[in-house]
Scaffold this active site. Structure first.
Site, PDB file in Angstrom:
ATOM      1  N   GLY A 220       3.600   5.238  12.051  1.00 31.58           N
ATOM      2  CA  GLY A 220       4.804   5.990  12.374  1.00 31.58           C
ATOM      3  C   GLY A 220       4.541   7.198  13.246  1.00 31.58           C
TER       4      GLY A 220
ATOM      5  N   CYS B 218       0.623  13.761   2.394  1.00 29.22           N
ATOM      6  CA  CYS B 218       1.888  13.729   1.658  1.00 29.22           C
ATOM      7  C   CYS B 218       1.613  14.051   0.191  1.00 29.22           C
ATOM      8  CB  CYS B 218       2.611  12.407   1.831  1.00 29.22           C
ATOM      9  SG  CYS B 218       1.644  10.941   1.409  1.00 29.22           S
TER      10      CYS B 218
END
Length: 431
Positions: free
Chosen positions: A258, A373
């Site tokens: 991404g 994350c």
């Protein structure tokens, strides 16, 4: 005809009791349901079943004289789903109980149908008392493993309760407009014409926000590569890396691609996408192809650059490091079932090895963005500080984002900040 709840119970038992991922379970079982409405119900049951397992699984110990986890794992998972339907999905009591009992028969366990009915009826009778017991403990109140609830409370004492609650709220669906093929305004117009309540993100230039998740492949523009799915917290990486046209860029630990795709949508770059897993590398290739982008895909271990690096330094390096994923539990609820406290030290050591291995590959004057994350300081500030102590030519650049807060080094977005996923960033420059 396949019973959706029975299928969900089989899949949830695989996720919660056998270590399968939510994605694997959906891919394995969704094809058995030809009706999109049944597939949507399966996804809702699995997502909420994984999210709330650590709340309702302990509750069954109070409702059953003999536990079913080992002898009848599918029926145990079905009972958890029965409670999820009553308490989370808020189906009518009659429909939830009747459908769950019927699913027991579909699992070829008709002799347990009466037990399932009795357990769910008892829950309804004793609901207030049972919920009070579950709410008394942070772990069962918010359905997090005790070690993680404790770690969040230790690292973020003032925000811990809000973080745990945010992990259990439905996140919006965020898209990233592909600048090579459309504009955000044109994408918004097309989505709205098809009845989607799409809005521009207030401070991320390429982000489009939809209130609810769904099958993105059915959205207009998906097949043409007009957009990709990416949470806004991850979209901030492209701004922080600040890559310029023609620069040589390394996206380490790049799968599923991404961030690499976002960088290439912004500028023509000489970009290498590195990942250690050939299967995950193929996913990057598929995403690049759909979006009409090109990159040098390379299989290799980011902590052992000598095996794959060609000796030419990079202007920009993005390290989206392997991490505990504790910042994305609202989108990946199964992570809370699989992650262990013992994983954190090993991950932190790997992150520090990757930083140390890749720092020498950066040109003087170049920029490195370190991202995870994770919410845990051991994976974030601690890893970056270790590099700053060992590399005298490294300095941390100050920056702020409209969501989140300053960390000891870098910036931490906590789950729910600006309705984003949890994400940590540090920006380093080589003197």
């Amino acid at each position: 005809m396949t019973d959706t709840r029975a299928l969900a119970a089989t899949a949830l038992a695989d996720i919660a009791l056998r270590g399968a991922s939510l994605r694997e379970a959906m891919e394995r079982h969704a094809g058995k349901l030809p009706d999109p409405r049944d597939r949507a119900l399966l996804m809702a049951l699995l997502s909420e079943g994984a999210r709330w397992w650590l709340r309702f699984d302990p509750a069954l110990d109070r409702l059953l004289a003999q536990p079913l986890r080992r002898k009848e794992p599918q029926v145990h998972a079905l009972l958890v789903l029965g409670l999820v339907q009553l308490e989370i999905l808020e189906l009518s009591d009659y429909a939830a109980v009747a459908a769950t009992v019927e699913a027991t028969r579909a699992l070829k366990r008709p002799r347990l149908a009466g037990l399932v009915n009795a357990v769910l009826r008892r829950w309804q009778r004793e609901r207030g008392e049972l919920l009070a017991l579950l709410d008394a403990n942070p772990s069962t109140r918010h359905a997090h493993p005790a070690w993680l609830a404790d770690a969040i409370a230790r690292d973020w004492p003032d925000q811990a309760e809000a973080v745990l609650a945010a992990d259990n709220r439905e996140p919006p669906l965020m898209l990233r407009a592909n600048r090579r093929r459309t504009t955000r305004e044109a994408l918004l117009e097309r989505l709205r014409l098809h009845g989607q309540a799409a809005e521009p993100h207030p401070w991320l230039a390429d982000a489009v926000v939809l209130p609810h998740s769904g099958d993105v492949t059915r959205l207009p523009g998906f097949a043409e590569g007009l957009f990709a799915v990416q949470d806004g917290a991850a979209q901030a990486a492209a701004d922080l890396l600040d890559a310029r046209p023609g620069q040589r860029v390394l996206d380490a630990c790049a799968a599923p691609g991404g961030k690499a795709c976002h960088l290439l949508e912004r500028n023509e770059l000489d970009l290498t996408a590195l990942d250690s897993d050939p299967a995950r590398l193929r996913r990057i290739g598929q995403n690049l192809e759909r979006l009409g982008l090109r990159a040098d895909l390379r299989a290799g271990d980011a902590s052992a650059a000598e095996a794959w690096w060609d000796g030419r330094p990079y202007d920009r390096i993005l390290i989206d490091a392997p991490c505990s994923a504790t910042g994305v539990l609202r989108r990946r609820p199964d992570v809370r079932l699989h992650r262990r406290a013992s994983d954190i030290d090993a991950l932190a050591a790997l992150q520090q090895r990757i930083l140390a291995a890749l720092w020498p590959l950066l040109k003087p004057g170049g920029r490195l963005v370190y991202a995870t994350c994770s919410l845990l300081r051991a994976e974030n500030e601690t890893a970056v500080q270790a590099l700053l102590w060992s590399a005298p030519d490294a300095r941390a650049l100050p920056f702020t984002l409209p969501a989140g807060q300053a960390a000891a080094v870098g910036w931490q977005i906590l789950p729910g900040d600006g309705d984003l996923d949890g994400m940590y960033y540090a920006v380093l420059e080589k003197r």
